[in-house]
Scaffold this active site. Sequence first.
Site, short mmCIF file in Angstrom:
data_model
loop_
_atom_site.label_atom_id
_atom_site.label_comp_id
_atom_site.label_asym_id
_atom_site.label_seq_id
_atom_site.Cartn_x
_atom_site.Cartn_y
_atom_site.Cartn_z
CG ASP A 77 -1.74 -1.26 1.34
OD1 ASP A 77 -2.38 -1.66 0.36
OD2 ASP A 77 -1.72 -1.87 2.43
CG HIS A 129 -1.30 -1.78 -7.66
ND1 HIS A 129 -0.37 -2.26 -8.55
CD2 HIS A 129 -0.84 -2.12 -6.44
CE1 HIS A 129 0.60 -2.87 -7.88
NE2 HIS A 129 0.33 -2.79 -6.61
#
Length: 454
Positions: free
Chosen positions: A42, A70
Amino acid sequence: MSSGWGAKDHKNYSNPPSAGTKRPRSDFGNKVTVVLGAQWGDEGKGKVVDLLATESDIICRCQGGNNAGHTVVVEGKEYDFHLLPSGIINQKAISLIGNGVVIHLPGLFEEGDKNEKKVFFFTGLKDWQKRLIISDRAHIVFDFHQKVDGLQEIERQEQDGKNIGTTKKGIGPTYSSKAERTGLRVCDLLADFKDFSSRFKQLALQHQSMFPSLEVDIDGQLKKLKDYAERIRPMVRDGVYFMYEAIHGPPKKILVEGANAALLDIDFGTYPFVTSSNCTVGGVCTGLGIPPLNIGEVYGVVKAYTTRVGIGAFPTEQNNEVGELLQTRGHEVGVTTGRKRRCGWLDLVILRYANMINGFTALALTKLDILDVMDEIKVGIAYKLNGKRIPYFPANQEVLQRLEVDYETLPGWKSDTTTARKWDDLPPKAQNYIRFVENHIGVPSESAPEIPLL
């Protein structure tokens, strides 16, 4: 005609050098640029990949599955990618799902179709199937793998009082089938379907014997898989030969998009709270079938603070108002799971460790602006065990839980950096923060000129 084996003769396997002729040193070919997460995921890899993908000819995924997430924003429109390389947005490039990736076929088409409906230059991801290549050696995630993933989590909770916190996407069980040599690959699906059906049935029954509550509609699943076989057939290639041609053919910009991150690597992460694949640089070679010689730039993506989803050691975690502020300002919610991310100060120990493994050539620092409102900012610079500093990152979870963190406190810059796009746009104290990180890790961030401030 020369009898030597030159770079331009790489396709001509039928015409090797004659006996007794020394093979000349050939051109090493194109280098691949790699983007990897340097923390627990992340970090904003999708944003970095999207910037680099606009100038790339080929964008590759080499490991993981649809457990990755993503988010890419293009002209105000969000695209969520889990299995497709986020470079699929580039309509002039080819995207490759390599042999190291495990593929859930329903998830692949659902993701592609969902993103295709979004407005992108008025066309969405139109014809994404024509720009996607799938390695024939990639293993397949079946629906029962996903069910088993959930059942295993329930078992762990009941037996140990805690689970790993998987995404329940079937990634671990599929890699287990692969390691047990009972898994099925894309090439198996496209070959003799009768043989595939027999092996699928055996694999399903094997899982049912381990999990008596597991229900599998074998005939129904096979019918769907037969349909998916025809849908993916035009996309499937020999991934090793495709990459060989790409590397040794005309000049090309090849980008590899890492999923997950260094501290989630099956070998080097905070085991057992890790993913099931190698998401460090070695996974690029094994997940695409390319030699280390062709690895070029390796960009480590680093969030300006640290986050983690799920349970597991997190030495610099802040279970206080600082953690809440980072979570709120950073909108720290997992793309794949929707879970809130745990937040804490930047940890330079894990970054040094990630660099030891990956050999980053540059860092891409993201979400610096989240720190804009802070009077002072702490950075974890070292770990103490039993009162003494240690120079390494411990492997054992219990040891990690007992660590003390030494912090360095830096002054905040208390000004808006959201519009900064180059170094001189940053306030001096923000520049000092970045220099502090660079100096401690030993990797510059300014050596990535094509990556602006993120």
